[in-house]
Structures are given as structure tokens and as C-alpha cells.
Design a protein around this motif. Structure first.
Motif, PDB file in Angstrom:
ATOM      1  N   GLY A  90       0.832  -1.213   0.000  1.00 24.61           N
ATOM      2  CA  GLY A  90       0.000   0.000   0.000  1.00 24.61           C
ATOM      3  C   GLY A  90       0.854   1.244   0.000  1.00 24.61           C
ATOM      4  N   GLY A  92       0.098   4.637   0.290  1.00 26.65           N
ATOM      5  CA  GLY A  92      -0.500   5.896   0.751  1.00 26.65           C
ATOM      6  C   GLY A  92       0.520   6.615   1.630  1.00 26.65           C
ATOM      7  N   PRO A  93       0.066   7.620   2.396  1.00 24.89           N
ATOM      8  CA  PRO A  93       1.001   8.333   3.271  1.00 24.89           C
ATOM      9  C   PRO A  93       1.721   7.400   4.243  1.00 24.89           C
ATOM     10  CG  PRO A  93      -1.150   9.411   3.272  1.00 24.89           C
ATOM     11  CD  PRO A  93      -1.298   8.181   2.455  1.00 24.89           C
ATOM     12  N   ALA A  94       0.999   6.406   4.796  1.00 25.81           N
ATOM     13  CA  ALA A  94       1.608   5.513   5.785  1.00 25.81           C
ATOM     14  C   ALA A  94       2.693   4.647   5.141  1.00 25.81           C
ATOM     15  CB  ALA A  94       0.535   4.629   6.426  1.00 25.81           C
ATOM     16  N   GLU A 119       1.939  -0.883  -4.780  1.00 23.02           N
ATOM     17  CA  GLU A 119       0.755  -0.004  -4.796  1.00 23.02           C
ATOM     18  C   GLU A 119      -0.160  -0.453  -5.911  1.00 23.02           C
ATOM     19  OE1 GLU A 119      -0.901   2.432  -3.175  1.00 23.02           O
ATOM     20  OE2 GLU A 119      -2.275   2.379  -4.876  1.00 23.02           O
ATOM     21  N   LYS A 120      -1.440  -0.604  -5.593  1.00 19.88           N
ATOM     22  CA  LYS A 120      -2.347  -1.154  -6.619  1.00 19.88           C
ATOM     23  C   LYS A 120      -2.756  -0.128  -7.672  1.00 19.88           C
ATOM     24  CE  LYS A 120      -6.545  -0.798  -3.878  1.00 19.88           C
ATOM     25  NZ  LYS A 120      -7.630  -1.475  -3.240  1.00 19.88           N
ATOM     26  N   HIS A 127      -5.117   6.488  -6.099  1.00 25.84           N
ATOM     27  CA  HIS A 127      -6.252   6.048  -5.270  1.00 25.84           C
ATOM     28  C   HIS A 127      -6.371   6.861  -3.982  1.00 25.84           C
ATOM     29  CE1 HIS A 127      -6.593   1.726  -7.095  1.00 25.84           C
ATOM     30  NE2 HIS A 127      -6.774   2.695  -7.968  1.00 25.84           N
ATOM     31  N   LEU A 129      -7.515   9.748  -1.597  1.00 18.46           N
ATOM     32  CA  LEU A 129      -8.601  10.726  -1.508  1.00 18.46           C
ATOM     33  C   LEU A 129      -8.535  11.411  -0.157  1.00 18.46           C
ATOM     34  CD1 LEU A 129     -12.292  10.324  -2.317  1.00 18.46           C
ATOM     35  CD2 LEU A 129     -11.648  11.078  -0.070  1.00 18.46           C
ATOM     36  N   SER A 130      -8.472  12.708  -0.178  1.00 19.34           N
ATOM     37  CA  SER A 130      -8.603  13.410   1.078  1.00 19.34           C
ATOM     38  C   SER A 130      -8.566  14.891   0.819  1.00 19.34           C
ATOM     39  CB  SER A 130      -7.468  13.022   2.011  1.00 19.34           C
ATOM     40  OG  SER A 130      -7.467  13.869   3.117  1.00 19.34           O
ATOM     41  N   CYS A 133      -6.548  18.621   5.259  1.00 21.82           N
ATOM     42  CA  CYS A 133      -5.862  19.584   6.109  1.00 21.82           C
ATOM     43  C   CYS A 133      -4.904  18.760   6.977  1.00 21.82           C
ATOM     44  CB  CYS A 133      -6.914  20.296   6.942  1.00 21.82           C
ATOM     45  SG  CYS A 133      -6.206  21.567   7.928  1.00 21.82           S
ATOM     46  N   ALA A 215      -1.556  -6.392  -4.246  1.00 19.84           N
ATOM     47  CA  ALA A 215      -1.317  -7.626  -3.489  1.00 19.84           C
ATOM     48  C   ALA A 215      -2.674  -8.291  -3.274  1.00 19.84           C
ATOM     49  CB  ALA A 215      -0.657  -7.304  -2.172  1.00 19.84           C
ATOM     50  N   GLU A 261      -2.527  -0.724   3.835  1.00 20.71           N
ATOM     51  CA  GLU A 261      -3.551  -0.688   2.776  1.00 20.71           C
ATOM     52  C   GLU A 261      -4.601   0.382   3.010  1.00 20.71           C
ATOM     53  OE1 GLU A 261      -4.575  -4.939   3.580  1.00 20.71           O
ATOM     54  OE2 GLU A 261      -4.624  -5.035   1.402  1.00 20.71           O
ATOM     55  N   GLY A 262      -4.499   1.109   4.114  1.00 18.30           N
ATOM     56  CA  GLY A 262      -5.526   2.091   4.433  1.00 18.30           C
ATOM     57  C   GLY A 262      -6.683   1.412   5.123  1.00 18.30           C
ATOM     58  N   ARG A 384     -14.892   7.356  -0.432  1.00 20.86           N
ATOM     59  CA  ARG A 384     -14.007   6.386   0.193  1.00 20.86           C
ATOM     60  C   ARG A 384     -14.392   6.161   1.656  1.00 20.86           C
ATOM     61  NH1 ARG A 384      -8.161   5.765  -1.384  1.00 20.86           N
ATOM     62  NH2 ARG A 384      -7.419   4.241   0.107  1.00 20.86           N
TER      63      ARG A 384
HETATM   64  C1  LIG Z   1     -13.073  12.322   2.620  1.00 17.29           C
HETATM   65  C2  LIG Z   1     -11.869  12.202   3.513  1.00 17.29           C
HETATM   66  C3  LIG Z   1     -11.312  13.360   4.045  1.00 17.29           C
HETATM   67  C4  LIG Z   1     -10.179  13.292   4.864  1.00 17.29           C
HETATM   68  N1  LIG Z   1      -9.632  14.454   5.346  1.00 17.29           N
HETATM   69  C5  LIG Z   1      -8.487  14.403   6.064  1.00 17.29           C
HETATM   70  C6  LIG Z   1      -7.861  15.613   6.507  1.00 17.29           C
HETATM   71  O1  LIG Z   1      -8.320  16.694   6.254  1.00 17.29           O
HETATM   72  N2  LIG Z   1      -6.703  15.504   7.221  1.00 17.29           N
HETATM   73  C7  LIG Z   1      -6.140  14.280   7.508  1.00 17.29           C
HETATM   74  O2  LIG Z   1      -5.070  14.245   8.156  1.00 17.29           O
HETATM   75  N3  LIG Z   1      -6.726  13.127   7.109  1.00 17.29           N
HETATM   76  C8  LIG Z   1      -7.874  13.169   6.404  1.00 17.29           C
HETATM   77  N4  LIG Z   1      -8.474  12.001   5.987  1.00 17.29           N
HETATM   78  C9  LIG Z   1      -7.880  10.716   6.392  1.00 17.29           C
HETATM   79  C10 LIG Z   1      -6.684  10.397   5.519  1.00 17.29           C
HETATM   80  O3  LIG Z   1      -7.031  10.437   4.157  1.00 17.29           O
HETATM   81  C11 LIG Z   1      -6.176   9.012   5.900  1.00 17.29           C
HETATM   82  O4  LIG Z   1      -5.905   8.991   7.283  1.00 17.29           O
HETATM   83  C12 LIG Z   1      -4.911   8.640   5.166  1.00 17.29           C
HETATM   84  O5  LIG Z   1      -5.098   8.697   3.778  1.00 17.29           O
HETATM   85  C13 LIG Z   1      -4.498   7.223   5.588  1.00 17.29           C
HETATM   86  O6  LIG Z   1      -3.308   6.910   4.936  1.00 17.29           O
HETATM   87  P1  LIG Z   1      -2.909   5.405   4.645  1.00 17.29           P
HETATM   88  O7  LIG Z   1      -1.597   5.428   3.956  1.00 17.29           O
HETATM   89  O8  LIG Z   1      -3.045   4.627   5.911  1.00 17.29           O
HETATM   90  O9  LIG Z   1      -4.045   4.839   3.703  1.00 17.29           O
HETATM   91  P2  LIG Z   1      -4.575   5.329   2.293  1.00 17.29           P
HETATM   92  O10 LIG Z   1      -4.385   6.800   2.109  1.00 17.29           O
HETATM   93  O11 LIG Z   1      -5.944   4.782   2.176  1.00 17.29           O
HETATM   94  O12 LIG Z   1      -3.619   4.594   1.267  1.00 17.29           O
HETATM   95  C14 LIG Z   1      -3.650   3.197   1.088  1.00 17.29           C
HETATM   96  C15 LIG Z   1      -2.992   2.889  -0.237  1.00 17.29           C
HETATM   97  O13 LIG Z   1      -2.813   1.484  -0.307  1.00 17.29           O
HETATM   98  C16 LIG Z   1      -3.232   1.028  -1.584  1.00 17.29           C
HETATM   99  N5  LIG Z   1      -3.647  -0.366  -1.401  1.00 17.29           N
HETATM  100  C17 LIG Z   1      -4.688  -0.830  -0.677  1.00 17.29           C
HETATM  101  N6  LIG Z   1      -4.743  -2.160  -0.698  1.00 17.29           N
HETATM  102  C18 LIG Z   1      -3.702  -2.566  -1.471  1.00 17.29           C
HETATM  103  C19 LIG Z   1      -3.231  -3.860  -1.894  1.00 17.29           C
HETATM  104  N7  LIG Z   1      -3.831  -4.994  -1.491  1.00 17.29           N
HETATM  105  N8  LIG Z   1      -2.137  -3.909  -2.697  1.00 17.29           N
HETATM  106  C20 LIG Z   1      -1.516  -2.766  -3.095  1.00 17.29           C
HETATM  107  N9  LIG Z   1      -1.932  -1.531  -2.743  1.00 17.29           N
HETATM  108  C21 LIG Z   1      -2.999  -1.433  -1.929  1.00 17.29           C
HETATM  109  C22 LIG Z   1      -4.347   1.981  -1.997  1.00 17.29           C
HETATM  110  O14 LIG Z   1      -4.492   2.018  -3.402  1.00 17.29           O
HETATM  111  C23 LIG Z   1      -3.829   3.311  -1.435  1.00 17.29           C
HETATM  112  O15 LIG Z   1      -3.028   3.999  -2.359  1.00 17.29           O
HETATM  113  C24 LIG Z   1      -9.604  12.030   5.176  1.00 17.29           C
HETATM  114  C25 LIG Z   1     -10.179  10.854   4.635  1.00 17.29           C
HETATM  115  C26 LIG Z   1     -11.287  10.946   3.813  1.00 17.29           C
HETATM  116  C27 LIG Z   1     -11.882   9.679   3.240  1.00 17.29           C
END
Ligand SMILES: Cc1cc2nc3c(=O)[nH]c(=O)nc-3n(C[C@H](O)[C@H](O)[C@H](O)COP(=O)(O)OP(=O)(O)OC[C@H]3O[C@@H](n4cnc5c(N)ncnc54)[C@H](O)[C@@H]3O)c2cc1C
Length: 399
Positions: A90, A92-94, A119-120, A127, A129-130, A133, A215, A261-262, A384
Motif C-alpha cells: 500500500g 498511501g502516506p503511511a 501499490e495497486k 487512489h 482521496l482526502s 488539512c 497484493a 492498505e488504508g 471512500r
Molecule cells: C473524505 C476524507 C477526508 C479526509 N480528510 C483528512 C484531513 O483533512 N486531514 C487528515 O489528516 N486526514 C484526512 N483524511 C484521512 C486520511 O485520508 C487518511 O488517514 C490517510 O489517507 C491514511 O493513509 P494510509 O496510507 O493509511 O491509507 P490510504 O491513504 O488509504 O492509502 C492506502 C494505499 O494502499 C493502496 N492499497 C490498498 N490495498 C492494497 C493492496 N492490497 N495492494 C496494493 N496496494 C494497496 C491503496 O491504493 C492506497 O493507495 C480524510 C479521509 C477521507 C476519506
């Protein structure tokens, strides 16, 4: 009910009206017959779902094993294998932050560590979305010179507004320091852009980024420990048969696998179940978030303004609210506002549609002028799921 008692009705319900008639329940009331029919239909549907006697609608290989399907006889199911030291699922930011930190530690310790991120999305950030802020606290630690390195965090929050909407008005609420809606010191960003920039930093630090790689499955060692993941096969026809361009997924084996994976990641759920990782943790709660990017009139555009609302159109029992983030744009670019709506997925009204609530919200007399005679940017409309209060529900030990 005259000639049959309630117990008999319940007994025949599972079998349907014909059975009711067959056992002599001829004098059922219309209501009872309706109930018998309804329950009978549901029972039949459940039987179809769980019985092997009926053909399954799905063509998935977990239901129709390929080794028993003659169409797959000649197809090689060997997978190409890659070995790595740290595998991150995955981007994303994490995931990006984990890849950068892992490479930084390897550099500091002077050890060779291969870091691979899957990354998928076809392109990094695709993918994501946010609004968003973002509090820069983590980035300050990870990449202290992010400003010099050109991180796309160029809209510092200049003002905060928070209000409770009633059906016709708005009651201003305070945004005190320390509360989540206090955003001074934060930045309004396009998270997809930030993630793309993070992926450049990760690559510069020596991590390998594999976009377009979903994955799909977990691979275990004989001792039960996690060996890695397999990416999905491509080139499968709708009827479940292999197409000419069928390509088997790859296996990634790793000493350490991180799941980023979020929200609601399917492999994360599988691995959590296998190792009982959510034992002793509170159940996760979820919200659904919808976001649009709007081009607004220049006179309504206030870069750095962060606005949140609660209340209308949601009722007092439904968790949720809106956000409107005014983005700074380059000269000549259209003035943009990220507007979104989040609804807790524990709403009790089954007829509630989060998307419709979002549309309704934009018609509120306080909100409407921002969108009137304007158009939604052709850039995005996204939906999302989001984890609510994620830290409170985190497992007691790391995944
Ligand atoms: C509408 C909305 C508004 C938000 N506003 C804010 C805000 O203002 N401020 C803030 O701090 N947070 C905000 N958030 C929360 C923030 O977006 C999340 O906390 C953050 O994106 C989490 O990061 P992540 O890396 O854990 O997961 P994600 O950002 O969800 O990234 C996961 C990534 O993993 C990939 N992935 C998933 N499964 C697989 C797999 N099996 N194989 C390969 N790749 C995979 C996905 O394609 C994606 O790119 C908001 C969320 C939403 C939905």
C-alpha cells in the motif's frame, strides 16, 4: 387463526406456502400466508447461496477451483518470485513514510536493506482521496527540510471556521486550541500530490516502488509465519477462463511485511484474523467520505480558509459533517475549494444516503453561494471509507 396454531405456522414458514398447504394449514390468514411466502423465499435464497446443488453466480477460483476446471489444464500456475527485506503493501502516506524511514534507518546503521513497496493504483497517488488539512508534525520528523525539498504543502491554514448548521441558519462554534477542529499550523494539501512527492523521496532514499501491483493473497511459511504476498493474476475472462494474455501474479517474499492498505484493507483483515491481532482491541468504527473539487468564483476564494460544519442535513443521531478547504493555486489556475462530507457508518436510518446528504448540504443558504453558477472541477469526485477515531481502536500490538 383458526385450525392451526402459531407454532405450526413457524414450522411451515421455512418450507413455503406449498408445504403449509400440504400439512393441512388451509385456514391461514392472508397475513400468515404472506409471512410464509416471504420467509420461504428467503430460506430458498439462503439455501441456493450455501448449497452445492445450485450453480454459483461467481466465477472466482475460490468457488470454482482451477485445478478441477479443464479450461485451466494447460496453463502454467508458476509464479515469478522476488526476495526482499522489507515489503510494504500500500502506497498511501503511511506506506510511503514507512519506506522512507526504513531506508533512513538502513543508511544510519550502514546496512543493506532492500525495501519494496507495492501499490495497486496504476500511478502513485491515483487512489488517494482526502481534503486534506494536514498536521505537519510527522513530516517534520521524517523529512525536516521538506520545505527546501519542495513538498507540495504550500497552503498554510490562515483561518478556521466551525459551525452548527440548522435547516436555515448557522450557529458559529469556537475552534479552541487543542481541539481537532483547531487547524492553525496545519496545511491544506492535495493528498495525492503529497503522496506522489513522498514516493519521489522514497525512491531517492533507495526504496523500490511498484505501482500497478495489487497484493491479492498472503503466503505463509511451513511454520505458519508470514512469508509475503502474491499479486493478482491478470487476463481472466468474465466466465472465469484464462484469456490469451493471462499472466500469473508474482510472489514477493520478505523478512518483514508491513500492511499499509488504508482503511479496511482486505489483506490486513486476513492477517489480523490469522494471528488474532485484534484481540483485546475495541471494534473499529468507520465513516464514509465523499469529496469534490470545485472551481469557485475568485471573490469567494480565500486560500488557507478551513471550514467545518456539523448538523443539518444530518439529524442529531447521525455522526458526520462537512469540510471546505480553500487551496492556494498558481497564478492563472482556477481557484479551487475541496469540499467534502463524512457520515459515520453506524447511522440507524436505513434510507439515509450519504451522497444525497452531501448534495443537500450544498443547497444550504449558508453554503450555496460558494457553488452557485460554478462547476465541479473536472479533476475529481471521489468516495471512500475512512477509519473513525483510528487510534482508539488500534490493536494493542503492532500489525
Ligand atoms: C473524505 C476524507 C477526508 C479526509 N480528510 C483528512 C484531513 O483533512 N486531514 C487528515 O489528516 N486526514 C484526512 N483524511 C484521512 C486520511 O485520508 C487518511 O488517514 C490517510 O489517507 C491514511 O493513509 P494510509 O496510507 O493509511 O491509507 P490510504 O491513504 O488509504 O492509502 C492506502 C494505499 O494502499 C493502496 N492499497 C490498498 N490495498 C492494497 C493492496 N492490497 N495492494 C496494493 N496496494 C494497496 C491503496 O491504493 C492506497 O493507495 C480524510 C479521509 C477521507 C476519506
Amino acid at each position: 387463526m383458526s385450525s392451526v396454531d402459531k407454532g405450526q405456522v413457524v414450522a411451515v414458514m421455512a418450507e413455503g406456502k406449498e408445504h403449509a398447504l400440504a400439512v393441512g394449514c388451509t385456514s391461514l390468514s392472508t397475513d400468515d400466508i404472506a409471512k410464509v411466502n416471504k420467509v420461504g423465499r428467503l430460506t430458498k435464497a439462503a439455501k441456493r447461496l450455501y448449497s452445492d446443488a445450485y450453480p454459483k453466480i461467481t466465477t472466482h477460483y475460490t468457488i470454482h477451483p482451477r485445478d478441477k476446471d479443464p479450461r485451466w489444464k494447460e496453463i502454467s500456475m508458476e509464479r515469478v518470485q522476488e526476495e526482499t527485506d522489507i515489503l510494504i503493501v500500500g502506497g498511501g502516506p503511511a506506506g510511503m513514510a514507512a519506506a522512507i524511514r526504513a531506508r533512513q534507518i538502513a543508511e544510519e546503521k550502514g546496512v543493506e536493506v532492500r525495501v519494496t513497496l507495492l501499490e495497486k493504483a496504476a500511478e502513485i497517488g491515483g487512489h488517494i482521496l482526502s481534503g486534506a488539512c494536514v498536521d505537519p508534525i510527522a513530516l517534520n520528523e521524517l523529512i525536516p527540510d521538506w520545505q527546501e525539498k519542495g513538498a507540495p504543502m504550500n497552503t498554510p491554514v490562515t483561518s478556521d471556521k466551525f459551525g452548527l448548521l440548522t435547516s436555515g441558519g448557522r450557529i458559529p462554534l469556537p475552534a479552541f486550541r487543542g481541539l481537532p477542529n483547531y487547524n492553525h499550523g496545519n496545511y491544506v494539501v492535495r493528498l495525492g500530490h503529497l503522496v506522489r512527492w513522498l514516493s519521489e523521496q522514497a525512491e531517492a532514499a533507495g526504496a523500490e516502488i511498484w505501482p500497478g501491483c495489487a497484493a491479492a493473497d498472503l503466503i505463509y511459511r511451513e511454520d505458519g509465519s508470514l512469508k509475503g504476498v502474491a499479486t493478482g493474476d491478470v487476463g481472466i475472462a468474465k466466465d472465469g477462463s484464462p484469456k490469451d494474455m493471462f499472466e500469473r501474479g508474482m510472489e514477493f517474499h520478505s523478512k518483514i511485511t508491513l500492511f499499509t492498505e488504508g482503511c479496511h484493507g482486505h489483506l490486513t483483515k486476513m492477517v489480523s484474523k490469522k494471528y488474532n491481532l485484534r484481540e483485546n482491541s475495541e471494534p473499529q468504527s468507520y465513516g464514509i467520505g465523499l469529496k469534490e473539487l470545485w472551481e469557485v468564483k475568485p471573490e469567494n476564494h480565500k486560500p488557507g480558509l478551513v471550514e467545518h460544519t456539523i448538523g443539518w442535513p444530518l439529524d442529531k443521531n447521525t455522526y458526520g459533517g462537512s469540510f471546505m478547504y480553500h487551496l492556494k493555486v498558481e497564478e492563472g489556475e482556477a481557484p479551487l475549494v475541496a469540499v467534502g462530507f463524512v457520515v459515520g457508518l453506524d447511522y440507524s436510518n436505513p434510507y439515509l444516503s450519504p451522497f444525497r446528504e452531501f448534495q443537500k448540504f450544498k443547497t444550504h443558504p449558508y453554503v450555496r453561494p460558494l457553488f452557485e453558477e460554478r462547476k465541479m472541477s473536472n479533476i475529481t469526485r471521489q468516495t471512500r471509507a475512512a477509519a473513525k477515531a483510528a487510534s482508539a481502536q488500534a490493536p494493542p500490538r503492532p500489525l
